[in-house]
Design a protein around this motif. Structure first.
Motif, short mmCIF file in Angstrom:
data_model
loop_
_atom_site.label_atom_id
_atom_site.label_comp_id
_atom_site.label_asym_id
_atom_site.label_seq_id
_atom_site.Cartn_x
_atom_site.Cartn_y
_atom_site.Cartn_z
N VAL A 156 -8.91 0.14 9.29
CA VAL A 156 -9.30 -1.08 9.99
C VAL A 156 -9.25 -0.87 11.49
O VAL A 156 -10.16 -1.28 12.22
N VAL A 185 -1.12 1.04 2.44
CA VAL A 185 -1.19 0.05 3.51
C VAL A 185 -1.46 0.74 4.86
O VAL A 185 -2.26 0.27 5.67
N SER A 219 -4.76 0.05 7.03
CA SER A 219 -4.63 -0.44 8.42
C SER A 219 -5.20 0.58 9.41
O SER A 219 -5.80 0.20 10.42
#
Length: 172
Positions: A15, A8, A12
């Motif tokens: 992103v 995760v 992230s």
């Protein structure tokens, strides 16, 4: 579970970095666009100046060139332009056909509107006058220019400089 947390965090992070690079690319595109707009404005201004000078550039007849120059000379005394126009009409009678006289006067007046100095048309038309006019016609051109400059009294310094430039250009 730790593996899921790392996954995760990596997704992230990717992103966030993707978003940052996208913002940098957009900022770069905006800078390039603004530079292109400024460049376009500069080119348009440059072309506008060329277009303003274009009426003089399109003249190929020495008589029409002379009329445009006479109007440039007359506009140094704005109060006497109409009187100078009458002098131009009377002195160019016989050189320009009577049927074309009004059209030539209107064109000469229009072509001289954006000229900043009466010396500009002399530089532009010097070669045309030298090729097309004999010595007597050149002297006649200078005489008409002196008559136009004399309208309304004393010549201005700009008119005097233009007449000197005209004499030097055509008599040498």
């Amino acid at each position: 579970m730790a593996f899921l947390g790392i996954l995760v965090a990596a997704v992230s992070g990717a992103v966030i970095w993707y978003w940052r690079f996208k913002m940098v690319r957009e900022a770069g595109n905006e800078i390039i666009d603004s530079v292109e707009r400024m460049r376009g404005a500069y080119k348009r201004g440059k072309r506008r100046k060329q277009a303003e000078a274009a009426p003089l550039a399109s003249i190929a007849d020495p008589a029409i060139a002379a009329v445009a120059f006479f109007f440039c000379l007359a506009k140094e005394k704005p109060m006497y332009v109409d009187a100078a126009k009458n002098v131009i009409r009377s002195r160019m009678n016989g050189i320009i056909r009577p049927g074309d006289m009004e059209e030539v006067l209107v064109f000469g007046d229009w072509a001289s509107k954006n000229v900043t100095s009466p010396e500009d048309p002399i530089r532009r038309f010097r070669d045309l006058w030298m090729k097309a006019l004999d010595m007597q016609e050149r002297q006649q051109l200078i005489g008409i220019a002196e008559d136009v400059a004399a309208v309304g009294g004393e010549r201005t310094t700009e008119q005097e400089h233009a007449l000197q430039t005209l004499r030097r250009s055509l008599m040498n």
